[in-house]
Design a protein around this motif. Sequence first.
Motif, PDB file in Angstrom:
ATOM      1  N   UNK A 124       0.845  -1.201   0.000  1.00  0.00           N
ATOM      2  CA  UNK A 124       0.000   0.000   0.000  1.00  0.00           C
ATOM      3  C   UNK A 124       0.877   1.246   0.000  1.00  0.00           C
ATOM      4  N   UNK A 125       2.048   1.120   0.623  1.00  0.00           N
ATOM      5  CA  UNK A 125       3.030   2.210   0.640  1.00  0.00           C
ATOM      6  C   UNK A 125       4.358   1.633   0.188  1.00  0.00           C
ATOM      7  N   UNK A 126       4.957   2.235  -0.817  1.00  0.00           N
ATOM      8  CA  UNK A 126       6.243   1.770  -1.341  1.00  0.00           C
ATOM      9  C   UNK A 126       7.291   2.852  -1.159  1.00  0.00           C
ATOM     10  N   UNK A 127       8.483   2.458  -0.734  1.00  0.00           N
ATOM     11  CA  UNK A 127       9.570   3.417  -0.511  1.00  0.00           C
ATOM     12  C   UNK A 127      10.234   3.832  -1.810  1.00  0.00           C
ATOM     13  N   UNK A 148      -3.041   5.835   5.228  1.00  0.00           N
ATOM     14  CA  UNK A 148      -3.416   4.422   5.098  1.00  0.00           C
ATOM     15  C   UNK A 148      -3.840   3.848   6.449  1.00  0.00           C
ATOM     16  N   UNK A 149      -3.187   4.286   7.520  1.00  0.00           N
ATOM     17  CA  UNK A 149      -3.556   3.810   8.857  1.00  0.00           C
ATOM     18  C   UNK A 149      -4.982   4.219   9.203  1.00  0.00           C
ATOM     19  N   UNK A 150      -5.337   5.466   8.886  1.00  0.00           N
ATOM     20  CA  UNK A 150      -6.701   5.927   9.147  1.00  0.00           C
ATOM     21  C   UNK A 150      -7.691   5.173   8.263  1.00  0.00           C
ATOM     22  N   UNK A 151      -7.293   4.873   7.028  1.00  0.00           N
ATOM     23  CA  UNK A 151      -8.163   4.111   6.136  1.00  0.00           C
ATOM     24  C   UNK A 151      -8.402   2.700   6.679  1.00  0.00           C
ATOM     25  N   UNK A 152      -7.380   2.082   7.256  1.00  0.00           N
ATOM     26  CA  UNK A 152      -7.549   0.763   7.862  1.00  0.00           C
ATOM     27  C   UNK A 152      -8.549   0.817   9.012  1.00  0.00           C
ATOM     28  N   UNK A 153      -8.503   1.891   9.784  1.00  0.00           N
ATOM     29  CA  UNK A 153      -9.456   2.064  10.876  1.00  0.00           C
ATOM     30  C   UNK A 153     -10.877   2.248  10.342  1.00  0.00           C
ATOM     31  N   UNK A 154     -11.015   3.076   9.321  1.00  0.00           N
ATOM     32  CA  UNK A 154     -12.332   3.374   8.773  1.00  0.00           C
ATOM     33  C   UNK A 154     -12.990   2.148   8.137  1.00  0.00           C
TER      34      UNK A 154
END
Length: 508
Positions: A124-127, A148-154
């Motif tokens: 989901x996130x690439x360096x 992305x962390x907030x999206x996982x929560x939602x």
Amino acid sequence: MNNFFNPSRPSPRPWPNRKKQTNKSAIFICSVSLLVVFFVVVVFFITYSEMPKSLFSISAFSGSVQFPQCRSEILTRTLLGQKFLWYAPHSGFSNQLSEFKNAVLMAGILNRTLIIPPILDHHAVALGSCPKFRVLSPSEIRISVWNHSIELLRTDRYVSMADIVDISSLVSSSAVRVIDFRYFASLLCGVDLETLCSDDLAEQSQAYESLKQCGYLLSGVRGNVDKCLYAVDEDCRTTVWTYKNGDADGRLDSFQPDEKLKKKKKLSYVRRRRDVYKTLGHGTEAESAAILAFGSLFTAPYKGSELYIDIYKSPKIKPLVEKVDFLPFVREIMRAGKKFASETIKAPFLCAQLRLLDGQFKNHRESTFMGLYQKLESLRVKNPGLINVFVMTDLPESNWNGTYLGDLSKNSTNFKLHFIGEQDEFLVRTEHELSSAGHGQKFGSIPMSLDNIKKMQNHCSPHGGSNVQLYIEEAVCSCASLGFVGTAGSTIADSVEMMRKYNACSSS
């Protein structure tokens, strides 16, 4: 595409026999032009207001005004005056676990409370690529991870790293202080846990706006905030972090961009080895900040050096290095893996981890199969008879035809293949057990009220999104008594090898 503002667009051809424009037409054209100019100006100011202000003047924004989260009563009372470390993991689970270990070491060295992140969706996130000096900036990757962390929560898919990896030995030995990201975000952003963990978090709500503002703060896109945030902007293009290893602080690292790459990409980066404690520890500007925010903490050996972090050989932190070298899965995962080995396979077996589809691995499929072929031929010489093989692969069974896996599956006289299907019932059962256990909610350096404990249990327990199949497959492979064949260069293979080195199957 509308190319009204494209200066390269050819001028329109005049109509044949067209009369000269009247004064009225000229006035009309002039009016339209003024409207266009007005429109452009309005668009500019709207765009300006939406752009990260660091693009203009970071120093023009006061932390106390822009970020109410930095008020002294929040930092000293709500957060109890503790100092925290946040970082931005990325890529697949194995990379995220590697970064978590590095974060534990950094938190221990700098005496900060580690904010335990969620497990992000795969890639989901690439360096980017450190060897090619082509990576996201620390602020870019921080805001991506926050979003992305907030999206996982939602979407009710949030799973903490501590839900999957057993960190009890780290916490019980006081090797490091930790706090769950959900609880930390609730405290810092002033958002109730029930709201934070709800899939009803509306984009126009006050809570959502508070979380968005928190994201901008922690990303560092608007600069450091005195006594509140210090954003580490050094990344693998410029820095290799060390710790009391005898190096002269700031000396050049052995790995630098070569002249061809510098000329081709017009690079001006210079990589220096910097002591993390001297740069970010006691007596530095960073020390006074309540939150120290790194970008990626990924590292790997490369051309005689490390890509970003070179602290594992420091004698000063040897006990902590030994503690993080191997962090086992939680008992629910290990129990499921051992049960599959004993009740489904029911015999000594070989584990084959075959990564065949993703990235560079799809171009080395034949060499990957060759390694498995050679291992099986060796086993046939030593152990004539049926050989059980547990397969963990990203290649769907429907695509095995025409491959070495397809050949093995048809050779039922000599081989019996076992694998875990995505719909297997025991995967769902294990997910339910993990949700009920809620390991990630058990650790925290800031005590939770009874009300918040209930909210975490009732609203923040994981209900999906966890890649339980991968974890159980690794656990099964740790129990393979006939050996293990992994894909060269795969971090999953490295993880299994580590589990086998520490006898995870027998010790869990």
